[in-house]
Every structure is written in structure tokens, then in C-alpha cells.
Motif scaffolding. Structure first.
Motif, PDB file in Angstrom:
ATOM      1  N   UNK A 225      50.628 -17.114  60.536  1.00  0.00           N
ATOM      2  CA  UNK A 225      50.160 -16.424  59.337  1.00  0.00           C
ATOM      3  C   UNK A 225      51.190 -15.373  58.929  1.00  0.00           C
ATOM      4  N   UNK A 226      51.482 -15.251  57.635  1.00  0.00           N
ATOM      5  CA  UNK A 226      52.461 -14.256  57.183  1.00  0.00           C
ATOM      6  C   UNK A 226      51.959 -12.846  57.451  1.00  0.00           C
ATOM      7  N   UNK A 227      52.870 -11.908  57.720  1.00  0.00           N
ATOM      8  CA  UNK A 227      52.451 -10.524  57.981  1.00  0.00           C
ATOM      9  C   UNK A 227      51.590  -9.974  56.843  1.00  0.00           C
ATOM     10  N   UNK A 228      50.428  -9.465  57.211  1.00  0.00           N
ATOM     11  CA  UNK A 228      49.488  -8.916  56.226  1.00  0.00           C
ATOM     12  C   UNK A 228      48.965  -7.586  56.742  1.00  0.00           C
ATOM     13  N   UNK A 229      49.081  -6.512  55.956  1.00  0.00           N
ATOM     14  CA  UNK A 229      48.559  -5.223  56.407  1.00  0.00           C
ATOM     15  C   UNK A 229      47.042  -5.206  56.338  1.00  0.00           C
ATOM     16  N   UNK A 230      46.396  -4.375  57.134  1.00  0.00           N
ATOM     17  CA  UNK A 230      44.933  -4.261  57.034  1.00  0.00           C
ATOM     18  C   UNK A 230      44.537  -3.654  55.698  1.00  0.00           C
ATOM     19  N   UNK A 231      43.371  -4.096  55.220  1.00  0.00           N
ATOM     20  CA  UNK A 231      42.876  -3.571  53.955  1.00  0.00           C
ATOM     21  C   UNK A 231      42.098  -2.290  54.201  1.00  0.00           C
ATOM     22  N   UNK A 232      42.210  -1.356  53.297  1.00  0.00           N
ATOM     23  CA  UNK A 232      41.398  -0.143  53.369  1.00  0.00           C
ATOM     24  C   UNK A 232      39.977  -0.504  52.954  1.00  0.00           C
ATOM     25  N   UNK A 233      39.043  -0.429  53.886  1.00  0.00           N
ATOM     26  CA  UNK A 233      37.667  -0.832  53.604  1.00  0.00           C
ATOM     27  C   UNK A 233      36.984   0.066  52.586  1.00  0.00           C
ATOM     28  N   UNK A 234      37.604   1.186  52.285  1.00  0.00           N
ATOM     29  CA  UNK A 234      37.058   2.023  51.211  1.00  0.00           C
ATOM     30  C   UNK A 234      37.195   1.332  49.856  1.00  0.00           C
ATOM     31  N   UNK A 235      38.105   0.360  49.764  1.00  0.00           N
ATOM     32  CA  UNK A 235      38.209  -0.423  48.528  1.00  0.00           C
ATOM     33  C   UNK A 235      36.956  -1.267  48.332  1.00  0.00           C
ATOM     34  N   UNK A 236      36.395  -1.746  49.432  1.00  0.00           N
ATOM     35  CA  UNK A 236      35.153  -2.530  49.368  1.00  0.00           C
ATOM     36  C   UNK A 236      33.933  -1.639  49.245  1.00  0.00           C
ATOM     37  N   UNK A 237      33.987  -0.488  49.938  1.00  0.00           N
ATOM     38  CA  UNK A 237      32.829   0.393  50.002  1.00  0.00           C
ATOM     39  C   UNK A 237      33.276   1.819  49.679  1.00  0.00           C
ATOM     40  N   UNK A 238      33.371   2.167  48.401  1.00  0.00           N
ATOM     41  CA  UNK A 238      33.901   3.477  47.999  1.00  0.00           C
ATOM     42  C   UNK A 238      33.129   4.666  48.556  1.00  0.00           C
ATOM     43  N   UNK A 239      31.841   4.483  48.827  1.00  0.00           N
ATOM     44  CA  UNK A 239      31.018   5.603  49.296  1.00  0.00           C
ATOM     45  C   UNK A 239      30.836   5.608  50.806  1.00  0.00           C
ATOM     46  N   UNK A 240      31.586   4.785  51.520  1.00  0.00           N
ATOM     47  CA  UNK A 240      31.418   4.711  52.964  1.00  0.00           C
ATOM     48  C   UNK A 240      31.789   6.046  53.605  1.00  0.00           C
TER      49      UNK A 240
END
Length: 404
Positions: A314-329
Motif C-alpha cells: 500500500x502506498x504511504x498514507x498519513x493518518x487522518x485527523x478524526x476531527x475532520x469526521x467528528x468536529x465536536x469530538x
């Protein structure tokens, strides 16, 4: 017009009220125990003895549920079979009633607040921790198997894919068949699997795809209770999605990893994209996981060289900021979620550690944090050959345990 109710052979004690669901084995109805007026759920398991494997699965589920006694695990109230018949084919299971399951709630215009999510997750972890203390793994934790009432009480249900730890290692012939699939990808087709001698329960298709842990996807020879923790993490993410400030429109809610295929057991054979010589589409389950957690992972838990080469392709992929999915987390929600979704099961947070996470300090209650007094020890938990007559007799024996 009122709903027409089926004529189930359940005797005078129970009265059907309305249909509330339909599962793999049959329909589920809300019913009333006429002797005490209690609301219950009754599942009609149809044609149970027409397939030996399915009969074993249902019997295993009944045996497991009989041994578990925790406020966050659904209880069987009664098992109803014809009294004077040696060839009955339907079984009715009366269980505790719940108003909804998490899957239905996620699809409805229902919203949760942060405190409700915390209490629900706390109960789910307590129920799963108790189960593990009894040496039982659920292996199919998902929103549809999380029952919820309006008072925020939660119960884990559906133990059809569960096993005791002593049954976790794959039989040699089945394991070899599984390993072949790294070289010979086949479609997720029951006939194909039957040709390879792989039963539905042992293929690695435990856990519905979207909630399947990496070690299960990669067909590790041995996996443990950590797989349930991953699944609970996926459920946690969907609960967070029910907070209005995270996802304002309920129709936009989605699982965290909604894969459309899952290599190698159910690959997308229409894709032209290859990784280490194996087909892998953009929406494959492992691809979606890497899009969230990133590819810079500790892979020391992977024992199969082919599986490791596949993951490393798999090509290098940085982790996603989960705040993008859940802004109020909140910071504590985010920390717990990330620890539950650790790619390496050896580094995944344990349920004991999860209970001691600061996130749960406001809701901890000793009444929920009980453990099993002894490992589960029940009459039937194997793949041994059993003829249908014997299966019926075992069912009768299990029924008598509920009646006594």
C-alpha cells in the motif's frame, strides 16, 4: 388495518404483538408473557434442522447465552419447542425485549449527546468485558447487535458467531484451505467456499465486514479478544456520528470503514488495481482502514509472509485527523477511539484499560463491572459430527435447563 400476525405454535403463555425485525434465522416479534404481562421478544428459528451447520450455530448461541449473566447482555427467557414431537423443525426463542438497536437508531432522526454516548459505550465495554472473562468472544459486534432502550440501557445480543477461547484455533484442514486463498482468490460465493471445504463460521468471515479487525482481514492463524475491541471502536465511531454537532444531518451518517469488498476472502475481482500481485480496489476494507489510520503501522503481528507483502504494497498514507469526521469530538473521546482502533492488536487498548480511561470516570458503577465467576463451560461448543436426532435431543436438554 392492523398487521396480520402469524400462527406460531408457541402455546397460550405468549401473545404476539407486532413484528420488530428479521434476521438470518427468521423473524422477531414483540410479544407479551400473558402470565405476568411482561414484554418480550420472540425469535422464530425456521427449519433449524434442515442444515446441520446452522443447527450447530443456533445451539451454540443458546448454550453461550445460557452461561452469561450480565445486565448488558441480553438474556434468553424461554425456549419453546413442540412438546410431543421427535421431528420438530422450528424453535422459538423468547428473549428480553429492547425498543431498538443501534443500527436502526443510526438511520433514524435520533440524536445523542456526549453524555449519552459515554454511558452507552461504558455499558457496551462492561458487557463485552464480562463475556471475555467467561472465555467467550462475540466475533460479530456491530450496531445491529447492540440493543438500546429509551432510558439509555444497552444490551449486546446475537451470539451466533461466538466461540469459547478453546475453540479459536482453526482446524488444520480448514486453515490450509484459508491459506490457499492468498494464491487463489475466489469470489465470496458459498459454493466456492464449500468446494474448498471452508465452513461459514471458520473462513474468517467472522465479524461483519465494516467492523472486521485487521488481524481477521489478514487471516491470522490465531486471533484473540482484541478483535472485539476493534469492533467496539467502530461502533463507538458511529455513536459519535449521532451527536448533532458532529454530523448535523442524520442521513449523512455512515460507518467509519464502509468497505465494498474485503480481500482476500471476498475481493473485488472487477478491479484492475493490484498490490503485490493481488487485486485491491479503492473501496476495499483494508484500503479504507489505511485511509483513516495511515499505513505507518507496526506489522509484527502478521505471521504470513504473503499477507505482510500485500500490506506493505500500500502506498504511504498519513493518518487522518478524526476531527475532520467528528468536529465536536472531545479530547478524551478522540484518545479512546484511537486506542481502540490500533492496527496492531497487541497494542490495542484492553477493556480493563478502557474502563480505567478518564473518559469513563463520571459513569463508573460496580454493578456493571462484574466479571464471570468461572469460564463458560457448556454442553456444546464444537465442530464435532452430530446427527440431527442427537441435535434435537441436545435442544430438549437445553430447554429443560430454562424450565427448571
Amino acid at each position: 388495518m392492523s398487521e396480520r400476525l402469524p400462527k406460531w405454535n408457541i402455546g397460550p403463555k405468549y401473545e404476539l404483538v407486532r413484528k420488530v425485525g428479521k434476521g438470518t434465522y427468521g423473524s422477531v416479534f414483540e410479544a407479551r408473557d400473558t402470565t405476568i404481562g411482561e414484554k418480550i421478544a420472540i425469535k422464530n428459528v425456521k427449519s433449524i434442522f434442515e442444515d446441520e451447520i446452522e443447527a450447530k450455530h443456533m445451539l451454540r448461541e443458546i448454550c453461550i447465552m445460557r452461561t452469561l449473566d450480565h445486565p448488558n447482555i441480553v438474556k434468553i427467557k424461554d425456549i419453546i419447542i413442540p412438546v410431543n414431537s421427535d421431528s420438530y423443525n422450528n424453535v422459538y426463542i423468547a428473549m428480553e425485549y429492547a425498543e431498538a438497536d443501534l443500527k436502526k437508531l443510526c438511520k433514524s432522526p435520533t440524536y445523542l449527546d456526549h453524555s449519552q454516548v459515554r454511558f452507552l459505550m461504558y455499558q457496551a465495554i462492561c458487557g463485552c468485558r464480562y463475556m471475555h472473562s467467561a472465555n467467550i468472544m462475540h466475533r460479530d459486534i456491530k450496531p445491529a447487535n447492540i440493543l438500546i432502550n429509551s432510558n439509555c440501557s444497552l444490551k449486546i445480543c446475537d451470539f451466533g458467531l461466538s466461540r469459547s477461547y478453546r475453540r479459536l484455533n482453526f482446524e488444520e484442514g480448514v486453515e490450509n484451505s484459508k491459506r490457499e486463498q492468498w494464491d487463489h482468490c475466489v469470489e465470496d460465493d458459498p459454493n466456492q467456499r464449500a468446494k474448498k471445504g471452508i465452513s461459514r463460521i471458520l473462513t474468517g468471515h467472522v465479524v461483519t465486514r465494516w467492523y472486521r479487525a485487521p488481524e481477521v482481514i489478514l487471516m491470522e492463524r490465531e486471533y484473540g479478544k482484541e478483535m472485539d475491541v476493534w469492533s467496539l471502536g467502530c461502533v463507538f465511531a458511529e455513536m459519535l456520528g449521532m451527536i448533532r454537532e458532529n454530523i448535523p444531518q442524520y442521513v449523512e451518517r455512515t460507518p467509519l470503514f464502509p468497505g465494498k469488498s474485503c480481500f482476500p476472502l471476498s475481493p473485488d475481482l472487477s478491479t484492475n488495481e493490484m498490490k503485490a500481485g493481488y487485486p485491491c480496489s479503492e473501496y476495499d476494507q483494508l484500503s479504507l482502514i489505511f485511509q483513516i489510520v495511515g499505513t505507518n503501522q507496526d506489522l509484527t503481528f502478521i505471521t504470513d509472509p504473503k499477507a505482510k507483502r500485500y500490506v506493505e504494497a500500500f502506498p504511504p498514507t498519513p493518518p487522518k485527523d478524526l476531527r475532520d469526521n467528528f468536529p465536536a469530538i472531545t479530547s478524551s473521546e478522540l484518545d479512546l477511539l484511537k486506542k481502540m482502533l490500533s492496527f496492531n492488536p497487541r497494542k490495542r487498548i484492553t477493556l480493563d484499560q478502557a474502563l480505567n480511561h478518564p473518559y469513563f470516570f463520571p459513569v463508573r458503577d460496580n454493578n456493571y463491572e462484574i466479571l464471570a465467576k468461572a469460564p463458560a463451560d457448556f454442553v456444546f461448543d464444537g465442530e464435532q459430527e452430530v446427527d440431527l436426532f442427537t441435535l434435537r435431543e441436545i435442544f430438549r436438554r437445553e430447554v429443560s435447563r430454562y424450565r427448571n
